[in-house]
Design a protein around this motif. Structure first.
Motif, PDB file in Angstrom:
ATOM      1  N   ALA A   1       1.316  29.310 -12.282  1.00  0.00           N
ATOM      2  CA  ALA A   1       1.288  30.274 -11.181  1.00  0.00           C
ATOM      3  C   ALA A   1       1.489  31.706 -11.659  1.00  0.00           C
ATOM      4  O   ALA A   1       1.042  32.648 -11.012  1.00  0.00           O
ATOM      5  CB  ALA A   1       2.352  29.910 -10.150  1.00  0.00           C
ATOM      6  N   ASN A   2       2.158  31.880 -12.801  1.00  0.00           N
ATOM      7  CA  ASN A   2       2.529  33.236 -13.235  1.00  0.00           C
ATOM      8  C   ASN A   2       1.710  33.741 -14.421  1.00  0.00           C
ATOM      9  O   ASN A   2       2.144  34.625 -15.151  1.00  0.00           O
ATOM     10  CB  ASN A   2       4.018  33.272 -13.591  1.00  0.00           C
ATOM     11  CG  ASN A   2       4.367  32.326 -14.735  1.00  0.00           C
ATOM     12  OD1 ASN A   2       3.557  31.478 -15.126  1.00  0.00           O
ATOM     13  ND2 ASN A   2       5.569  32.448 -15.263  1.00  0.00           N
ATOM     14  N   ILE A   3       0.521  33.172 -14.649  1.00  0.00           N
ATOM     15  CA  ILE A   3      -0.267  33.594 -15.809  1.00  0.00           C
ATOM     16  C   ILE A   3      -0.825  35.005 -15.574  1.00  0.00           C
ATOM     17  O   ILE A   3      -1.322  35.315 -14.490  1.00  0.00           O
ATOM     18  CB  ILE A   3      -1.418  32.588 -16.083  1.00  0.00           C
ATOM     19  CG1 ILE A   3      -1.917  32.717 -17.517  1.00  0.00           C
ATOM     20  CG2 ILE A   3      -2.535  32.715 -15.085  1.00  0.00           C
ATOM     21  CD1 ILE A   3      -0.995  32.153 -18.552  1.00  0.00           C
ATOM     22  N   PRO A   4      -0.751  35.910 -16.577  1.00  0.00           N
ATOM     23  CA  PRO A   4      -1.193  37.302 -16.397  1.00  0.00           C
ATOM     24  C   PRO A   4      -2.698  37.469 -16.579  1.00  0.00           C
ATOM     25  O   PRO A   4      -3.160  38.190 -17.470  1.00  0.00           O
ATOM     26  CB  PRO A   4      -0.408  38.038 -17.485  1.00  0.00           C
ATOM     27  CG  PRO A   4      -0.285  37.041 -18.586  1.00  0.00           C
ATOM     28  CD  PRO A   4      -0.144  35.703 -17.901  1.00  0.00           C
ATOM     29  N   LEU A   5      -3.466  36.787 -15.738  1.00  0.00           N
ATOM     30  CA  LEU A   5      -4.928  36.815 -15.849  1.00  0.00           C
ATOM     31  C   LEU A   5      -5.550  36.942 -14.468  1.00  0.00           C
ATOM     32  O   LEU A   5      -4.929  36.632 -13.453  1.00  0.00           O
ATOM     33  CB  LEU A   5      -5.437  35.511 -16.484  1.00  0.00           C
ATOM     34  CG  LEU A   5      -5.090  35.217 -17.938  1.00  0.00           C
ATOM     35  CD1 LEU A   5      -5.502  33.792 -18.272  1.00  0.00           C
ATOM     36  CD2 LEU A   5      -5.759  36.201 -18.881  1.00  0.00           C
ATOM     37  N   ASP A   6      -6.808  37.366 -14.466  1.00  0.00           N
ATOM     38  CA  ASP A   6      -7.612  37.301 -13.249  1.00  0.00           C
ATOM     39  C   ASP A   6      -8.351  35.963 -13.302  1.00  0.00           C
ATOM     40  O   ASP A   6      -9.400  35.841 -13.936  1.00  0.00           O
ATOM     41  CB  ASP A   6      -8.602  38.466 -13.187  1.00  0.00           C
ATOM     42  CG  ASP A   6      -9.429  38.460 -11.911  1.00  0.00           C
ATOM     43  OD1 ASP A   6      -9.271  37.512 -11.101  1.00  0.00           O
ATOM     44  OD2 ASP A   6     -10.236  39.389 -11.728  1.00  0.00           O
ATOM     45  N   ILE A   7      -7.776  34.958 -12.658  1.00  0.00           N
ATOM     46  CA  ILE A   7      -8.314  33.602 -12.729  1.00  0.00           C
ATOM     47  C   ILE A   7      -9.740  33.534 -12.184  1.00  0.00           C
ATOM     48  O   ILE A   7     -10.536  32.680 -12.601  1.00  0.00           O
ATOM     49  CB  ILE A   7      -7.388  32.618 -11.977  1.00  0.00           C
ATOM     50  CG1 ILE A   7      -6.054  32.476 -12.720  1.00  0.00           C
ATOM     51  CG2 ILE A   7      -8.025  31.240 -11.835  1.00  0.00           C
ATOM     52  CD1 ILE A   7      -6.170  31.890 -14.117  1.00  0.00           C
ATOM     53  N   THR A   8     -10.079  34.438 -11.282  1.00  0.00           N
ATOM     54  CA  THR A   8     -11.437  34.418 -10.710  1.00  0.00           C
ATOM     55  C   THR A   8     -12.501  34.674 -11.774  1.00  0.00           C
ATOM     56  O   THR A   8     -13.659  34.313 -11.593  1.00  0.00           O
ATOM     57  CB  THR A   8     -11.573  35.460  -9.583  1.00  0.00           C
ATOM     58  OG1 THR A   8     -11.365  36.775 -10.123  1.00  0.00           O
ATOM     59  CG2 THR A   8     -10.566  35.199  -8.470  1.00  0.00           C
ATOM     60  N   GLN A   9     -12.096  35.307 -12.884  1.00  0.00           N
ATOM     61  CA  GLN A   9     -13.056  35.600 -13.955  1.00  0.00           C
ATOM     62  C   GLN A   9     -13.234  34.445 -14.936  1.00  0.00           C
ATOM     63  O   GLN A   9     -14.141  34.470 -15.774  1.00  0.00           O
ATOM     64  CB  GLN A   9     -12.613  36.851 -14.724  1.00  0.00           C
ATOM     65  CG  GLN A   9     -12.683  38.132 -13.925  1.00  0.00           C
ATOM     66  CD  GLN A   9     -12.397  39.345 -14.793  1.00  0.00           C
ATOM     67  OE1 GLN A   9     -12.762  39.387 -15.965  1.00  0.00           O
ATOM     68  NE2 GLN A   9     -11.744  40.344 -14.217  1.00  0.00           N
ATOM     69  N   ILE A  10     -12.355  33.455 -14.863  1.00  0.00           N
ATOM     70  CA  ILE A  10     -12.461  32.314 -15.767  1.00  0.00           C
ATOM     71  C   ILE A  10     -13.553  31.379 -15.269  1.00  0.00           C
ATOM     72  O   ILE A  10     -13.577  30.983 -14.104  1.00  0.00           O
ATOM     73  CB  ILE A  10     -11.124  31.547 -15.862  1.00  0.00           C
ATOM     74  CG1 ILE A  10      -9.987  32.492 -16.288  1.00  0.00           C
ATOM     75  CG2 ILE A  10     -11.248  30.388 -16.844  1.00  0.00           C
ATOM     76  CD1 ILE A  10     -10.181  33.151 -17.619  1.00  0.00           C
ATOM     77  N   GLN A  11     -14.461  31.023 -16.161  1.00  0.00           N
ATOM     78  CA  GLN A  11     -15.597  30.177 -15.791  1.00  0.00           C
ATOM     79  C   GLN A  11     -15.207  28.704 -15.860  1.00  0.00           C
ATOM     80  O   GLN A  11     -15.079  28.125 -16.940  1.00  0.00           O
ATOM     81  CB  GLN A  11     -16.773  30.473 -16.716  1.00  0.00           C
ATOM     82  CG  GLN A  11     -17.302  31.890 -16.579  1.00  0.00           C
ATOM     83  CD  GLN A  11     -18.351  32.245 -17.612  1.00  0.00           C
ATOM     84  OE1 GLN A  11     -18.784  31.398 -18.391  1.00  0.00           O
ATOM     85  NE2 GLN A  11     -18.767  33.503 -17.622  1.00  0.00           N
ATOM     86  N   ALA A  12     -14.999  28.108 -14.679  1.00  0.00           N
ATOM     87  CA  ALA A  12     -14.644  26.692 -14.574  1.00  0.00           C
ATOM     88  C   ALA A  12     -15.059  26.187 -13.202  1.00  0.00           C
ATOM     89  O   ALA A  12     -14.964  26.927 -12.211  1.00  0.00           O
ATOM     90  CB  ALA A  12     -13.150  26.499 -14.784  1.00  0.00           C
ATOM     91  N   ASN A  13     -15.504  24.947 -13.148  1.00  0.00           N
ATOM     92  CA  ASN A  13     -15.906  24.366 -11.867  1.00  0.00           C
ATOM     93  C   ASN A  13     -14.713  24.058 -10.983  1.00  0.00           C
ATOM     94  O   ASN A  13     -14.777  24.158  -9.758  1.00  0.00           O
ATOM     95  CB  ASN A  13     -16.715  23.081 -12.099  1.00  0.00           C
ATOM     96  CG  ASN A  13     -18.080  23.362 -12.716  1.00  0.00           C
ATOM     97  OD1 ASN A  13     -18.514  24.514 -12.766  1.00  0.00           O
ATOM     98  ND2 ASN A  13     -18.739  22.328 -13.201  1.00  0.00           N
ATOM     99  N   GLU A  14     -13.617  23.639 -11.610  1.00  0.00           N
ATOM    100  CA  GLU A  14     -12.381  23.348 -10.882  1.00  0.00           C
ATOM    101  C   GLU A  14     -11.244  24.152 -11.501  1.00  0.00           C
ATOM    102  O   GLU A  14     -11.089  24.173 -12.716  1.00  0.00           O
ATOM    103  CB  GLU A  14     -12.058  21.859 -10.932  1.00  0.00           C
ATOM    104  CG  GLU A  14     -13.032  20.979 -10.190  1.00  0.00           C
ATOM    105  CD  GLU A  14     -12.603  19.526 -10.199  1.00  0.00           C
ATOM    106  OE1 GLU A  14     -11.413  19.268  -9.931  1.00  0.00           O
ATOM    107  OE2 GLU A  14     -13.447  18.654 -10.486  1.00  0.00           O
ATOM    108  N   LYS A  15     -10.443  24.784 -10.638  1.00  0.00           N
ATOM    109  CA  LYS A  15      -9.290  25.567 -11.097  1.00  0.00           C
ATOM    110  C   LYS A  15      -8.064  25.102 -10.320  1.00  0.00           C
ATOM    111  O   LYS A  15      -7.968  25.317  -9.116  1.00  0.00           O
ATOM    112  CB  LYS A  15      -9.532  27.058 -10.876  1.00  0.00           C
ATOM    113  CG  LYS A  15     -10.768  27.590 -11.598  1.00  0.00           C
ATOM    114  CD  LYS A  15     -11.056  29.032 -11.237  1.00  0.00           C
ATOM    115  CE  LYS A  15     -12.354  29.520 -11.882  1.00  0.00           C
ATOM    116  NZ  LYS A  15     -12.670  30.924 -11.528  1.00  0.00           N
ATOM    117  N   ILE A  16      -7.165  24.438 -11.029  1.00  0.00           N
ATOM    118  CA  ILE A  16      -5.997  23.851 -10.383  1.00  0.00           C
ATOM    119  C   ILE A  16      -4.751  24.620 -10.800  1.00  0.00           C
ATOM    120  O   ILE A  16      -4.422  24.684 -11.986  1.00  0.00           O
ATOM    121  CB  ILE A  16      -5.839  22.371 -10.764  1.00  0.00           C
ATOM    122  CG1 ILE A  16      -7.103  21.594 -10.369  1.00  0.00           C
ATOM    123  CG2 ILE A  16      -4.618  21.769 -10.108  1.00  0.00           C
ATOM    124  CD1 ILE A  16      -7.623  20.697 -11.437  1.00  0.00           C
ATOM    125  N   CYS A  17      -4.062  25.191  -9.827  1.00  0.00           N
ATOM    126  CA  CYS A  17      -2.797  25.872 -10.101  1.00  0.00           C
ATOM    127  C   CYS A  17      -1.672  24.846 -10.076  1.00  0.00           C
ATOM    128  O   CYS A  17      -1.518  24.107  -9.095  1.00  0.00           O
ATOM    129  CB  CYS A  17      -2.552  26.962  -9.049  1.00  0.00           C
ATOM    130  SG  CYS A  17      -1.042  27.904  -9.346  1.00  0.00           S
TER     131      CYS A  17
END
Length: 218
Positions: free
Chosen positions: A89-105
């Motif tokens: 939950a606290n990763i210092p990234l813009d997760i929307t920019q990571i290319q993945a079909n599924e993104k689970i927090c």
């Protein structure tokens, strides 16, 4: 009460009394440990040493700037063709920019996310420090960044700031002690991908954790 039971109760009381008084001994003095690692004067030399020893430990060492982390992660993931991301939950990234079909927090209890956790392809983890003397990364487990993030997926991508390189395990532990009044329940020193050897001394990767570990120093 029988004689045996009476002796047992008294023994228990004596033990508990000794435990209660254990920290009130007036003669007790704290003796600080001596760090056995010979410290490097130049910070850049410590970073060079850490990268070399991490490579020796089978980390795949990468470098990037803070504003190109997402791009570097996408380049790494593209090599493997992975599509299912597990992240804290606290990763210092813009997760929307990571290319993945599924993104689970990983923001719920493991019992609620068991299937997702154990069927994820890759994870992203923030390391608190890198240790130059041993080539390992220190990761603090917490509610925001559970331990399973670095264990369950096939690929673990670790992020490490250059300024968070320390020279010894002792320095790394003191860093955590200074930052936490109560120590975290789990402190991990990760030395690359999971590996084990059978009776014929053949090394196998990924038995108890990730098969590959990339560490991005930024």
């Amino acid at each position: 009460m029988s004689r045996i039971e009476e002796i047992s109760v008294k023994s228990k009381e004596n033990i508990l009394k000794k435990l209660e008084n254990a920290y009130t001994e007036k003669d007790f003095q704290v003796t600080h440990t001596i760090d056995p690692v010979e410290h490097i004067q130049n910070t850049s030399d410590a970073l060079i040493q850490m990268k070399q020893k991490m490579s020796d430990n089978k980390f795949i060492v990468e470098e990037a700037s803070a504003d190109t982390l997402e791009k570097k992660i996408n380049e790494i993931v593209a090599i493997y063709g992975y599509k299912k991301l597990l992240y804290p939950a606290n990763i210092p990234l813009d997760i929307t920019q990571i290319q993945a079909n599924e993104k689970i927090c990983f923001d719920k209890d493991i019992e609620e996310l068991r299937h997702e956790v154990f069927n994820s392809d890759f994870s992203i983890v923030q390391a608190r420090a890198g240790v130059s003397s041993h080539g390992v990364a220190l990761v603090v487990s917490s509610k925001e960044q559970p331990r399973m993030l670095s264990l369950a997926p096939k690929l673990c991508i670790m992020l490490l700031k250059k300024e968070n390189v320390v020279q010894s395990l002792s320095q790394a532990l003191h860093l955590i002690k200074d930052e936490n009044e109560i120590l975290p329940s789990n402190i991990l020193f990760i030395a690359g991908p999971s590996r084990t050897a059978d009776i014929e001394l053949i090394t196998v990767f990924g038995v108890h954790g990730p098969q590959k570990v990339h560490i991005i120093i930024y």
